[in-house]
Design a protein around this motif. Structure first.
Motif, PDB file in Angstrom:
ATOM      1  N   ASN A  83      -3.970  -0.394   1.508  1.00  0.00           N
ATOM      2  CA  ASN A  83      -2.386  -0.670   1.270  1.00  0.00           C
ATOM      3  C   ASN A  83      -1.843   0.596   0.575  1.00  0.00           C
ATOM      4  N   TYR A 139      -2.702  -3.220  -3.411  1.00  0.00           N
ATOM      5  CA  TYR A 139      -3.578  -4.424  -3.781  1.00  0.00           C
ATOM      6  C   TYR A 139      -4.453  -4.981  -2.591  1.00  0.00           C
ATOM      7  N   PHE A 140      -5.836  -5.221  -2.841  1.00  0.00           N
ATOM      8  CA  PHE A 140      -6.560  -5.906  -1.925  1.00  0.00           C
ATOM      9  C   PHE A 140      -7.701  -6.723  -2.660  1.00  0.00           C
ATOM     10  N   CYS A 155      -8.214 -11.633   1.145  1.00  0.00           N
ATOM     11  CA  CYS A 155      -7.495 -10.636   1.854  1.00  0.00           C
ATOM     12  C   CYS A 155      -8.292 -10.179   3.059  1.00  0.00           C
ATOM     13  N   GLY A 181      -7.892  -1.268  -2.712  1.00  0.00           N
ATOM     14  CA  GLY A 181      -6.311  -1.564  -2.612  1.00  0.00           C
ATOM     15  C   GLY A 181      -5.760  -0.460  -1.898  1.00  0.00           C
ATOM     16  N   TRP A 227     -11.655  -2.280  -7.032  1.00  0.00           N
ATOM     17  CA  TRP A 227     -10.462  -3.011  -6.564  1.00  0.00           C
ATOM     18  C   TRP A 227      -9.371  -2.008  -6.440  1.00  0.00           C
ATOM     19  N   ARG A 240      -8.452  -8.726  -6.699  1.00  0.00           N
ATOM     20  CA  ARG A 240      -8.881  -8.168  -7.810  1.00  0.00           C
ATOM     21  C   ARG A 240      -9.948  -9.188  -8.392  1.00  0.00           C
TER      22      ARG A 240
END
Length: 129
Positions: A27, A32-33, A43, A23, A19, A35
């Motif tokens: 980003n 975040y992408f 996403c 992420g 994660w 969890r």
């Protein structure tokens, strides 16, 4: 212009680290992408850092290392944690999947992540290197 997001497979040591790696790939630091598997699928559907026109590629380098880190032992660990919070009607399914994972059978977390990417993106989005 196609945007390429690189997952450094050698950095993936388990699901929590995946994660973080995905992420940051999409980003930037601390990005975040997703969890969890559902959030990751959401996403990939857009609006969370990927281009609106879906013109992106995910290059998963050293994917064999990730496949090992996200193999049956990590899958069993994930299933144990998830089963604890699951609705009682789902526990039988989780127990069955856990039994299979403990025996080294069935889909792994790596398999599930690849499947989600392939289901939610264009056919040529994922490149396993």
């Amino acid at each position: 212009m196609t945007v390429t997001y690189v997952i450094e497979g050698s950095e993936v040591t388990g699901l929590e680290r995946f994660w973080e790696v995905i992420g940051e790939a999409v980003n930037g630091p601390g990005g975040y992408f997703g969890r969890n598997l559902d959030a990751f699928a959401d996403c990939l559907s857009g609006g969370m850092g990927t281009p609106d026109d879906d013109d992106f590629v995910i290059e998963w380098r050293d994917h064999a290392q990730s496949a090992q880190a996200l193999g049956h032992p990590e899958t069993a660990r994930y299933l144990r944690r998830t089963a604890e919070r699951a609705h009682p009607t789902s526990r039988v399914r989780f127990d069955t999947e856990l039994t299979e994972a403990l025996a080294g059978r069935g889909p792994t977390l790596f398999d599930r992540l690849v499947e989600i990417i392939r289901e939610r993106t264009r056919p040529d989005t994922l490149r396993l290197n």
